[in-house]
Design a protein around this motif. Structure first.
Motif, mmCIF file in Angstrom:
data_model
loop_
_atom_site.group_PDB
_atom_site.id
_atom_site.type_symbol
_atom_site.label_atom_id
_atom_site.label_comp_id
_atom_site.label_asym_id
_atom_site.label_seq_id
_atom_site.Cartn_x
_atom_site.Cartn_y
_atom_site.Cartn_z
ATOM 1 N N VAL A 1 0.841 -1.195 0.000
ATOM 2 C CA VAL A 1 0.000 0.000 0.000
ATOM 3 C C VAL A 1 0.877 1.246 0.000
ATOM 4 C CG1 VAL A 1 -1.827 -1.213 1.262
ATOM 5 C CG2 VAL A 1 -0.184 0.208 2.528
ATOM 6 N N GLY A 2 0.274 2.354 -0.391
ATOM 7 C CA GLY A 2 0.956 3.634 -0.356
ATOM 8 C C GLY A 2 0.269 4.566 0.623
ATOM 9 N N VAL A 3 1.052 5.311 1.387
ATOM 10 C CA VAL A 3 0.485 6.318 2.288
ATOM 11 C C VAL A 3 1.069 7.672 1.917
ATOM 12 C CG1 VAL A 3 0.067 4.702 4.164
ATOM 13 C CG2 VAL A 3 2.237 5.914 4.090
ATOM 14 N N LYS B 1 -0.777 -5.590 9.483
ATOM 15 C CA LYS B 1 0.297 -6.481 9.029
ATOM 16 C C LYS B 1 0.466 -6.462 7.507
ATOM 17 C CE LYS B 1 -0.082 -9.473 13.069
ATOM 18 N NZ LYS B 1 -0.270 -10.838 13.600
ATOM 19 N N VAL B 2 0.359 -5.273 6.926
ATOM 20 C CA VAL B 2 0.656 -5.111 5.497
ATOM 21 C C VAL B 2 2.167 -5.291 5.308
ATOM 22 C CG1 VAL B 2 0.632 -3.528 3.544
ATOM 23 C CG2 VAL B 2 -1.285 -3.543 5.156
ATOM 24 N N PRO B 3 2.602 -6.184 4.435
ATOM 25 C CA PRO B 3 4.045 -6.468 4.301
ATOM 26 C C PRO B 3 4.867 -5.291 3.778
ATOM 27 C CG PRO B 3 2.733 -8.222 3.308
ATOM 28 C CD PRO B 3 1.793 -7.103 3.614
ATOM 29 N N GLU B 4 4.316 -4.540 2.802
ATOM 30 C CA GLU B 4 5.072 -3.449 2.193
ATOM 31 C C GLU B 4 4.255 -2.162 2.229
ATOM 32 O OE1 GLU B 4 6.530 -4.280 -1.704
ATOM 33 O OE2 GLU B 4 7.252 -6.278 -1.166
ATOM 34 N N VAL B 5 4.860 -1.117 2.784
ATOM 35 C CA VAL B 5 4.208 0.184 2.854
ATOM 36 C C VAL B 5 5.133 1.221 2.231
ATOM 37 C CG1 VAL B 5 3.159 1.932 4.332
ATOM 38 C CG2 VAL B 5 3.026 -0.488 4.976
ATOM 39 N N LEU B 6 4.644 1.871 1.186
ATOM 40 C CA LEU B 6 5.401 2.926 0.512
ATOM 41 C C LEU B 6 4.891 4.274 0.994
ATOM 42 C CD1 LEU B 6 7.315 4.030 -1.726
ATOM 43 C CD2 LEU B 6 5.369 3.808 -3.313
ATOM 44 N N GLY B 7 5.771 5.075 1.590
ATOM 45 C CA GLY B 7 5.409 6.417 2.008
ATOM 46 C C GLY B 7 5.795 7.426 0.950
ATOM 47 N N ALA C 1 -0.180 15.619 -6.754
ATOM 48 C CA ALA C 1 -0.866 14.645 -7.605
ATOM 49 C C ALA C 1 0.121 13.691 -8.261
ATOM 50 C CB ALA C 1 -1.675 15.388 -8.675
ATOM 51 N N GLN C 2 1.338 14.163 -8.504
ATOM 52 C CA GLN C 2 2.339 13.315 -9.152
ATOM 53 C C GLN C 2 2.754 12.148 -8.253
ATOM 54 O OE1 GLN C 2 2.563 16.543 -8.475
ATOM 55 N NE2 GLN C 2 4.555 17.148 -7.670
ATOM 56 N N ALA C 3 2.702 12.347 -6.936
ATOM 57 C CA ALA C 3 3.008 11.244 -6.013
ATOM 58 C C ALA C 3 1.929 10.173 -6.082
ATOM 59 C CB ALA C 3 3.126 11.776 -4.581
ATOM 60 N N ILE C 4 0.684 10.607 -6.144
ATOM 61 C CA ILE C 4 -0.420 9.662 -6.236
ATOM 62 C C ILE C 4 -0.319 8.873 -7.546
ATOM 63 C CG2 ILE C 4 -2.923 9.393 -6.226
ATOM 64 C CD1 ILE C 4 -1.687 10.485 -3.601
ATOM 65 N N ALA C 5 -0.001 9.570 -8.645
ATOM 66 C CA ALA C 5 0.143 8.902 -9.938
ATOM 67 C C ALA C 5 1.285 7.896 -9.914
ATOM 68 C CB ALA C 5 0.372 9.940 -11.035
ATOM 69 N N VAL D 1 1.449 0.342 -6.056
ATOM 70 C CA VAL D 1 0.828 -0.207 -4.854
ATOM 71 C C VAL D 1 -0.580 -0.712 -5.188
ATOM 72 C CG1 VAL D 1 2.157 1.345 -3.387
ATOM 73 C CG2 VAL D 1 -0.149 2.023 -4.139
ATOM 74 N N ASP D 2 -1.182 -1.430 -4.248
ATOM 75 C CA ASP D 2 -2.532 -1.953 -4.431
ATOM 76 C C ASP D 2 -3.599 -0.961 -3.984
ATOM 77 O OD1 ASP D 2 -1.467 -4.465 -5.242
ATOM 78 O OD2 ASP D 2 -1.174 -4.991 -3.137
#
Length: 429
Positions: free
Chosen positions: A125-127, A151-157, A189-193, A205-206
């Motif tokens: 996931v992305g935060v 317990k999400v294995p991968e988190v992208l900040g 917005a570019q981060a979300i994209a 991310v999912d």
């Protein structure tokens, strides 16, 4: 601050205007659509260009990620008091999240089939944590902290860096403490994209979580389908509803605290007590003199704050349900009775002692909440949004036989012979 009474000519028109729909303007849609298109086509190069344009920082594609050394330096720079505050907040977030996560279940239906649901964390996931005048440490915790609890294995900040290419150390520490596995120095917005579509260096991310300005919110909206999202949390809002029992100093303090969020904040005060309005006005003026950002806060209040004197207390509740505020502070006699009548609010703070700021930083529920009227359709961020739901069906020979007649009838009605045959062959065999 705009003040209107139910007796005023413009009152009804103003109240009608509070019935909002979270729909962006054409200009925002066009700008965001262009940014998404650029990131889709040019990837990291587009991110580097936007960083220079919006954040006044020159980065190479290889410098888009925060390094382990930068995080190590941040840990050393952060004060022990900050570390204690982060730990206290994360503890409450984790405990709250555990109680709100969905659990696997199953039962036997009328035909004897075992049916149920299972819940597993998303893989990645992305935060998003907005940049701005202050590091939003609490936002990092109240997004990534829930991912960690689930317990999400991968988190992208994702958060923008400053002109020197660094991210605030307290924010880096909070992201790290909350279990974020990667951090990109990208905002807007570019981060979300980038998180939704991926680039050469950034894996997609999912699902994307977190608040932002109207461009960030619109990017999340436009990218639904390429990725799923939590909700549409934009510029912050508070609605304070109080009767004659309200403490004017407490109410004034909550309104001033909300104004600190910035010029796009929406700040409303509704009451059926004319005397209380005067007391709150005077309390605001007294407290402003003690605040370091008094001029800025006054400007925000002048732009985005309103006070309404309603005829009956129930009118205030009706206005709240139409307005769908991000935060609702409800201070009145029979507070539990009136609470039952509130249908649309992101978070409710009940009683005179329930300061919104405690919810912002510490209480446990996430402060990432729907704004702009989206509260009619969305709930605030919660732990079960980090879980993927899957239904499970298991049939025994008896359950298949018991199901055959009904399935064959549906197959006949819908002209789907193969569907019926796929069940009858199991009975015949």
């Amino acid at each position: 601050m705009k003040i209107l009474s139910f007796r005023d000519t413009g009152y009804e028109r103003f109240v009608a205007g509070l019935n909002r729909r979270a729909i962006p303007g054409d200009d925002v849609r066009e700008v965001v659509g262009g940014i998404i298109d650029e990131v889709s086509k040019r990837g990291d190069k587009a991110l580097v260009d936007y960083a220079e344009r919006f954040d006044r920082v020159k980065l190479k594609p290889s410098e888009l990620f925060v390094t382990a050394d930068e995080i190590a330096v941040a840990r050393k720079l952060v004060a022990p008091s900050t570390k204690r505050a982060v730990a206290a907040s994360l503890k409450n977030i984790t405990e709250f999240a555990k109680r709100s996560m969905r659990k696997d279940w199953s039962y036997r239906n009328a035909e004897g089939a075992r049916v149920g649901e299972r819940f597993t964390p998303f893989d990645r996931v992305g935060v998003y944590v907005p940049g701005g005048k202050a590091p939003l440490v609490s936002t990092a915790l109240m997004t990534a902290g829930f991912a960690k609890a689930a317990k999400v294995p991968e988190v992208l900040g994702a958060t923008p860096c400053g002109p020197d290419g660094t991210v605030n150390p307290e924010l880096l520490y909070a992201l790290s403490a909350a279990g974020v596995s990667e951090i990109i120095k990208v905002g807007g917005a570019q981060a979300i994209a980038a998180m939704a579509l991926g680039t050469k260096t950034i894996r997609p991310v999912d699902r994307i979580f977190g608040p932002g300005n109207r461009f960030v919110v619109e990017a999340k909206r436009q990218l639904v389908g390429a990725v799923s999202i939590d909700l549409l949390p934009g510029p912050s809002e508070v609605l304070v509803i109080a009767d004659k029992t309200g403490n004017p100093d407490f109410i004034a303090a909550d309104l001033l605290a909300q104004a600190e969020h910035g010029g796009d904040s929406v700040i409303g005060f509704l009451t059926n007590s004319k005397a209380l309005i005067g007391k709150v006005e005077r309390a605001i003026e007294r407290q402003l003199k003690t605040l370091s950002r008094a001029d800025y806060i006054r400007e925000v209040l002048d732009k985005g704050a309103f006070t309404l004197l309603v005829k009956k207390f129930e009118d205030a509740i009706e206005i709240c349900n139409a307005f769908a505020p991000e935060h609702l502070s409800l201070v009145c006699e029979d507070e539990n009775g009136w609470l039952k009548k509130v249908r649309t609010a992101g978070a409710i703070y009940l009683g005179p002692l329930s300061a919104v700021a405690v919810g912002d930083f510490l209480a446990g529920p996430s402060h990432t909440l729907p704004t702009g009227g989206a509260g009619r359709s969305f709930s605030g961020l919660r732990a079960d949004q980090f879980q993927r739901r899957t239904s499970v069906v298991k049939l025994t020979a008896k359950a298949v036989k018991n199901s055959l007649e009904t399935v064959e009838e549906f197959a006949r009605i819908e002209g789907l012979d193969a569907h019926g045959r796929s069940v009858s062959i199991r009975v015949e065999g």
